[in-house]
Design a protein around this motif. Structure first.
Motif, PDB file in Angstrom:
ATOM      1  N   LEU A  78      -3.627  -0.866  12.743  1.00 16.71           N
ATOM      2  CA  LEU A  78      -4.642  -0.993  13.863  1.00 16.71           C
ATOM      3  C   LEU A  78      -5.010  -2.244  14.141  1.00 16.71           C
ATOM      4  N   GLN A  98     -11.504   5.777   3.751  1.00 14.48           N
ATOM      5  CA  GLN A  98     -10.779   5.389   2.437  1.00 14.48           C
ATOM      6  C   GLN A  98     -11.669   5.322   1.295  1.00 14.48           C
ATOM      7  N   LEU A 126      -4.010  12.437  -3.410  1.00 18.98           N
ATOM      8  CA  LEU A 126      -5.059  11.640  -2.596  1.00 18.98           C
ATOM      9  C   LEU A 126      -4.868   9.996  -2.721  1.00 18.98           C
ATOM     10  N   PHE A 127      -4.304   9.830  -3.868  1.00 21.54           N
ATOM     11  CA  PHE A 127      -4.104   8.297  -3.851  1.00 21.54           C
ATOM     12  C   PHE A 127      -3.375   7.989  -2.603  1.00 21.54           C
ATOM     13  N   LEU A 152      -4.383   5.546   4.715  1.00 21.86           N
ATOM     14  CA  LEU A 152      -5.707   5.287   5.236  1.00 21.86           C
ATOM     15  C   LEU A 152      -5.840   3.654   5.549  1.00 21.86           C
ATOM     16  N   ASN A 153      -5.417   2.989   4.499  1.00 24.03           N
ATOM     17  CA  ASN A 153      -5.248   1.633   4.293  1.00 24.03           C
ATOM     18  C   ASN A 153      -4.263   1.054   5.366  1.00 24.03           C
ATOM     19  N   ALA A 200       0.844  -1.102  -0.077  1.00 24.52           N
ATOM     20  CA  ALA A 200       0.078  -0.144   0.051  1.00 24.52           C
ATOM     21  C   ALA A 200       0.918   1.192  -0.123  1.00 24.52           C
ATOM     22  N   VAL A 219      -3.092   9.242   0.136  1.00 24.94           N
ATOM     23  CA  VAL A 219      -3.893   9.426   1.382  1.00 24.94           C
ATOM     24  C   VAL A 219      -4.700   7.960   1.518  1.00 24.94           C
ATOM     25  N   VAL A 220      -5.278   7.592   0.546  1.00 23.26           N
ATOM     26  CA  VAL A 220      -5.893   6.321   0.469  1.00 23.26           C
ATOM     27  C   VAL A 220      -5.152   5.237   1.202  1.00 23.26           C
ATOM     28  N   CYS A 221      -3.835   5.170   0.405  1.00 16.43           N
ATOM     29  CA  CYS A 221      -3.255   4.167   0.670  1.00 16.43           C
ATOM     30  C   CYS A 221      -2.504   4.352   2.297  1.00 16.43           C
ATOM     31  N   ILE A 266      -3.022   2.651   8.108  1.00 15.70           N
ATOM     32  CA  ILE A 266      -3.324   2.955   9.533  1.00 15.70           C
ATOM     33  C   ILE A 266      -4.514   1.825   9.673  1.00 15.70           C
ATOM     34  N   GLY A 267      -5.560   1.276   8.784  1.00 19.26           N
ATOM     35  CA  GLY A 267      -6.216   0.353   9.409  1.00 19.26           C
ATOM     36  C   GLY A 267      -5.644  -0.937   9.773  1.00 19.26           C
ATOM     37  N   LEU A 268      -4.670  -1.268   8.759  1.00 13.81           N
ATOM     38  CA  LEU A 268      -4.197  -2.589   9.003  1.00 13.81           C
ATOM     39  C   LEU A 268      -3.106  -2.619  10.106  1.00 13.81           C
ATOM     40  N   LEU A 277     -11.902   4.343   9.575  1.00 14.42           N
ATOM     41  CA  LEU A 277     -10.624   4.348   8.312  1.00 14.42           C
ATOM     42  C   LEU A 277     -11.029   3.818   7.084  1.00 14.42           C
TER      43      LEU A 277
END
Lengths: 439, 234, 403
Positions: free
Chosen positions: A331, C23, A317-318, A324-325, A26, A320-322, A327-329, C19
């Motif tokens: 977490l 996303q 922005l792309f 967020l991805n 990511a 940013v998505v990566c 951060i989620g993983l 999140l």
């Protein structure tokens, strides 16, 4: 302690290979997308003449139609008329270094008649062009002021043209024939490739510099047409002579003004020139003169393509998505390890040490993402080179330098650490032993 | 009510076969309160899993309420669990993300009751275990005894015919344990069949019938157990 | 379905789901705007030039010996080209559509300075232009041979008649209903010019100009040293004819060079190279983005499944069927997606407004938003199905294990 954290980090990465790979991928893909576009933007917005960009000023005056603005409110004509180019040059005299030029083309006839004639792109200018823009000479030198004055048929060749005509040898003193006129070679340049081609951005900032340079006095006397943009607002009777005296703009002018005092004296000179012309019935619009240094001029002319700006925005922005991805993983990874964390806390790890442990782990992932990002950037640039395969200059725009490589790794690590912040905070706040009591 | 005939359960790994139950046979009548005891590894938990339709059996037959269970599909087994069986677990098994109300609601949802009906059942069953005032709380906010009472409320809300309790007091102190057992007695008194798996003989003693499991079979049990049982009947 | 409990359960693990929702929101904003740009570019690329592009090629001739008789040379060249088998017709012109360089003039409806004018590209050519370009004359008539005159380099003389594109006529005479033929306009603020014909479509040479549909044919031939020839061939003959014409012209006169020979297909390709590259890059970005978002959902859902193994076991023990477990994760994902899509729609519109302002783009079409919603919902559902299936295979017996 760092070594211990590194070890824990590697262990944890190895313990969750799929999750870790997903995070590295990511970040790597996000960085790759960003850096691909940033590299192009970096090249496009690069400083083409770093040492002198602050002291070279592009000259604009408003000679346009009283009834219509040039190109919208407050927009000045980008180029000068022949009258103004010669007029300002005369007013500047020897007090200021001023260069004006235009783009043209000639048909070159190789001497022995064995080779077919071919077209060369030429620039008609004055002797100061070479010193002002610091063109590197391989053989010979620029022509001199007298040559400009006396309309001597002299020419400076680009390195590539010299290669083609004289096999790269020293041709100074030899002659070349263009459109039936014979020119004496006075100099040959080293390879020279300013990106963007700042001295004439009106006529494509992304093309190679011209192949031959001639005195502008010679070009005008021989009626060489402009091969660049020519804009006119006032009808004029036919003939080249009338064209020279028309309100058509086709010259680019630069002034070298090393100090603020120079600049303000030159501004006064421009003002005085415009006032004088107004008394002669020219300049129907309100006086508006402008001097822009190299980087200002590049920005005014938007040499960075709009598409690149759009893509850069989307690429960020792309990223940013990566992130967020990621951060989620991260977490998810932390929450899965709450038992481990609470055990460590029970065994005496402080919040700070846990924080450090997870930051190191995130840093490792960031470095992985950065390395992958560099590889993907290289691939991305090759992809763009392919997409623009018909466009010769593209290879100049898709080269990565060390700045970009370091930037890629830096951006990746910073991104990974930023992504790690919240999950790490959550990890550090797991209460000791809370997870141990149950089950 | 419940009839197991020669039920066997074999766990297979690549190298080992473990016979958790060997030709296990048992019959429980409607309204009984049966305890199942035995040492660790005796097959108690396997029995419970099979009785509760949580696992499939390897061979033998199992009839619940006159119906052969061994051939049912996963969907049908789920339905049987949902409608006929109530579970009480040692570790309560409340869902931490859900509040008490929603926890009790879980099996009712699967049952497909209408909302007002569900609400009435949840309130009634929480009333019965004395926790009607804690509906908005989350499991972590309750004591162990309270959590187990919520679990019992959850088991009862669907009015199952048959309650399976797995070491229901294992994680509780004596006072709370007595409390829970009193509750089970009361439930049994209302006509619900109860099977309780435990390793504590004193607990088993509260049941009306005791079964001892050893090596995957119903056994005669150790002497002291027989004595206790005889004493209980006597 | 059990919306209430799912929602309350979501709010217990806010961070993880927020999140994913964020996303999805940013993905949606990027996707919608990328698609809007792609649509705009594709629309531009689809505009017809008015020319019979597949059968046309162009080349240039530059004479370099002073004092040549250019009028004679041009006539000979055109004669030679038109005689070549497979050629339908040929012209000399200063430019042609999609070339990205040419001349334009301002035209006004009354003479005098300070009047509003409408710009149009001007093609200086002759009565063969309509046949050579393959234009559709919708009104009036073609130039008569004696209408076409020669002009010298630097002359400011203007033709008295022109054939214009319909778009230009409509722009200059917006209130006119029926016929444009016979209308008079003024060039260079004073010289009258009469419209004698209207063609359906004829583009200006600059594809990025907002007046790209405004162009005209001017019956003036210019005897400059530099000439562009445009040649139209019989269908399928173009590639055969091209080298023959080049060779014949190169041989016929050695005091000029023949260069820049390109088919109209190549000219179009180069004109729209940036746009087609942009479309490809954006398509790539959107695809990659959907994959990443999908993988993110898979990753988080898998994690949630493993974290909730016990909860799922309990649910199964309490009578949930496999389908119900799968449904649970699907509804959960649907709710999270809904949040992301809602925020994403707002973000997308805001970003679009920003881009419309900063880069003078056309605003996006409204229907991209619902399409993007469906796409993202589908990606979410597709991504969650794997982990959900895995969840449904968790054994209910897990509930009786303590640990």
């Amino acid at each position: 302690m760092l070594r211990y954290y590194l070890k824990l980090g590697m262990l944890s990465i190895r313990a969750n290979p799929a999750l870790s790979a997903l995070m590295v991928a990511a970040i790597g893909i996000g960085i790759g997308a960003c850096m691909t576009i940033m590299t192009i933007q970096h090249v496009m917005s690069g400083n083409p003449i770093p040492g002198k960009s602050d002291s070279l000023y592009y000259v604009q005056i408003d000679s346009w139609d009283p009834n219509n603005e040039y190109n919208g409110p407050n927009e000045l004509p980008e180029q000068l008329t022949y009258l103004d180019a010669t007029g300002i040059d005369a007013a500047a005299g020897d007090e200021f270094r001023v260069v004006w030029s235009y783009k043209s083309s000639r048909i070159l006839q190789p001497g022995d008649g064995a080779d077919l004639p071919f077209e060369v792109r030429t620039r008609a200018t004055s002797f100061r062009f070479f010193s002002m823009f610091a063109l590197p000479f391989r053989y010979g030198a620029s022509w001199d002021a007298a040559a400009d004055r006396n309309r001597e048929q002299v020419v400076v060749l680009s390195s590539a043209l010299n290669e083609r005509l004289f096999g790269g040898g020293n041709p100074v003193g030899e002659s070349v024939t263009m459109n039936g006129d014979v020119y004496r070679v006075v100099g040959v340049l080293e390879p020279w490739l300013p990106v963007p081609k700042f001295y004439d951005v009106t006529n494509n900032p992304y093309e190679e510099p011209e192949e031959a340079y001639l005195p502008v006095t010679v070009a005008v006397a021989a009626e060489h047409d402009s091969a660049g943009n020519t804009n006119c607002w006032k009808p004029f009777p036919g003939g080249y002579e009338a064209f020279l005296n028309s309100e058509c703009i086709w010259f680019q002018m630069w002034a070298e003004l090393p100090t603020a005092a120079d600049k303000s004296r030159f501004e006064q000179l421009l003002a005085a020139y415009v006032e004088e012309q107004k008394t002669l019935g020219r300049f129907p619009r309100e006086m508006h003169n402008e001097l822009s240094d190299v980087m200002e001029w590049m920005q005014d002319n938007e040499v960075v393509d709009d598409d690149v700006s759009v893509l850069l925005g989307l690429a960020f922005l792309f990223l940013v998505v990566c992130l967020l991805n990621t951060i989620g993983l991260l977490l998810a990874k932390v929450m899965r390890r709450t038992k481990d964390i609470s055990l460590r806390r029970a065994l005496g790890a402080s919040k700070q040490t846990l924080f450090a442990q997870y930051v190191v782990e995130a840093g490792l992932i960031g470095i992985g993402g950065g390395v992958l990002g560099i590889a993907l950037t290289w691939l991305g640039l090759r992809g763009i080179e392919n997409l623009f395969a018909g466009y010769d200059f593209v290879e100049r725009l898709v080269t990565m330098d060390w700045v970009m490589v370091l930037l890629a790794v830096g951006l990746a690590v910073v991104s990974a650490l930023a992504a790690a912040l919240y999950p790490t905070w959550r990890a550090a706040n797991v209460t000791p032993a809370s997870q141990l009591r149950i089950q | 009510m419940l009839k197991m005939t020669k039920v066997s359960k074999i766990y297979r790994t690549d190298t080992v076969e473990t016979h958790a139950l060997r030709e296990f046979s048992l019959e429980v009548q409607e309204g009984e309160f049966v305890s199942v005891t035995g040492p660790s590894g005796s097959g108690k938990t396997t029995f419970l899993n099979i009785a509760g339709l949580l696992e499939e059996l390897t061979s033998g037959t199992y009839e619940l309420d006159g119906r052969d269970i061994s051939a049912l599909s996963d969907r049908e087994r789920s339905k049987v669990r949902n409608e006929k069986i109530g579970f009480i677990f040692q570790s309560f098994n409340l869902i931490p993300e859900l509040n008490i109300f929603d926890n009790v609601d879980v099996p009712l949802r699967y049952r497909g009751f209408a909302a007002p009906d569900r609400r009435k059942r949840i309130e009634n069953s929480l009333e019965m275990v004395g926790l009607a005032s804690r509906m908005e709380h989350y499991p972590a906010q309750l004591s162990g005894g309270q959590q187990q009472r919520v679990a019992i409320a959850r088991a009862l809300a669907g009015e199952p015919r048959f309650l399976l309790a797995d070491e229901p007091t294992g994680n509780l102190d004596t006072e709370m344990a007595t409390n829970v057992l009193d509750l089970l007695d009361e439930i049994n008194g209302n006509g619900t069949t109860i099977i309780m798996v435990t390793h504590e003989l004193t607990l088993a003693d509260r049941a009306k019938r005791n079964i001892f499991v050893r090596d995957g079979r119903v056994s005669d049990g150790p002497p002291e157990f027989r004595l206790a049982a005889a004493g209980g009947q006597g | 379905m059990e919306l209430g409990p799912i929602w309350r359960s979501l709010s217990k693990n806010k961070a993880g789901f927020l999140l994913i929702a964020l996303q999805i929101a940013v993905t949606m904003a990027i996707m919608i705007n990328a698609v809007a740009i792609m649509q705009e570019r594709a629309r531009d690329m689809g505009r017809p030039s008015g020319l019979d592009e597949p059968n046309i090629f162009a080349l240039s001739s530059t004479a370099f010996v002073p004092g040549m008789n250019m009028r004679a040379l041009i006539d000979e060249d055109l004669e030679l080209i038109r005689r070549t088998p497979g050629v339908i017709d040929a012209i000399a012109t200063n430019s042609f559509p999609l070339r990205q360089g040419g001349s334009s003039r301002g035209f006004q409806t009354e003479p005098g300075t300070g009047k509003d004018d409408v710009g149009a590209a001007v093609y200086f050519t002759d009565e063969h232009a309509i046949e050579t370009f393959g234009l559709m004359l919708v009104e009036g008539s073609n130039f008569a041979p004696n209408e076409v005159t020669w002009t010298e380099e630097g002359s400011d003389a203007w033709a008295g008649t022109v054939i214009v594109s319909r778009a230009f006529a409509e722009a200059l005479f917006p209130d006119e209903e029926g016929s444009y033929v016979g209308k008079t306009m003024y060039v260079d603020q004073a010289k009258p010019v009469q419209i004698t014909g209207v063609v359906e479509t004829l583009q200006a040479p600059w594809k990025g100009w907002d007046g790209v549909e405004r162009a005209m044919l001017v019956p003036q031939r210019r005897d400059f040293n530099f000439q562009r020839y445009v040649v139209r061939t019989e269908p399928g003959m173009r590639d055969v004819v091209m080298p023959q014409v080049e060779e014949a012209l190169a041989q016929s006169n050695r005091n000029r060079i023949i260069q820049s020979m390109r088919t109209m297909d190549e000219v179009r390709y180069m004109a729209y190279l940036g746009d087609s590259a942009m479309i490809k890059m954006l398509a790539f970005i959107v695809t990659l983005l959907l994959v990443i978002t999908g993988l993110g959902i898979v990753g988080l859902a898998s994690f949630n499944v493993s974290r909730r193994t016990r909860q799922i076991g309990i649910r199964r023990a309490l009578g949930a069927t496999k389908t119900q477990v799968v449904r649970y994760f699907q509804v959960e994902n649907f709710l999270v997606s809904a949040l992301g899509i809602g925020v994403g729609a707002v973000l997308a519109v805001a970003l679009n407004m920003l881009m419309v302002n900063a880069f003078s783009m056309a605003p996006m079409a409204w229907y991209i938003v619902p399409i993007a919603m469906v796409v993202l919902w589908s990606v979410g559902q597709a991504a969650v199905i794997g982990p959900a299936r895995r969840a449904s295979r968790i054994s209910p017996a897990i509930a009786t294990r303590s640990g």
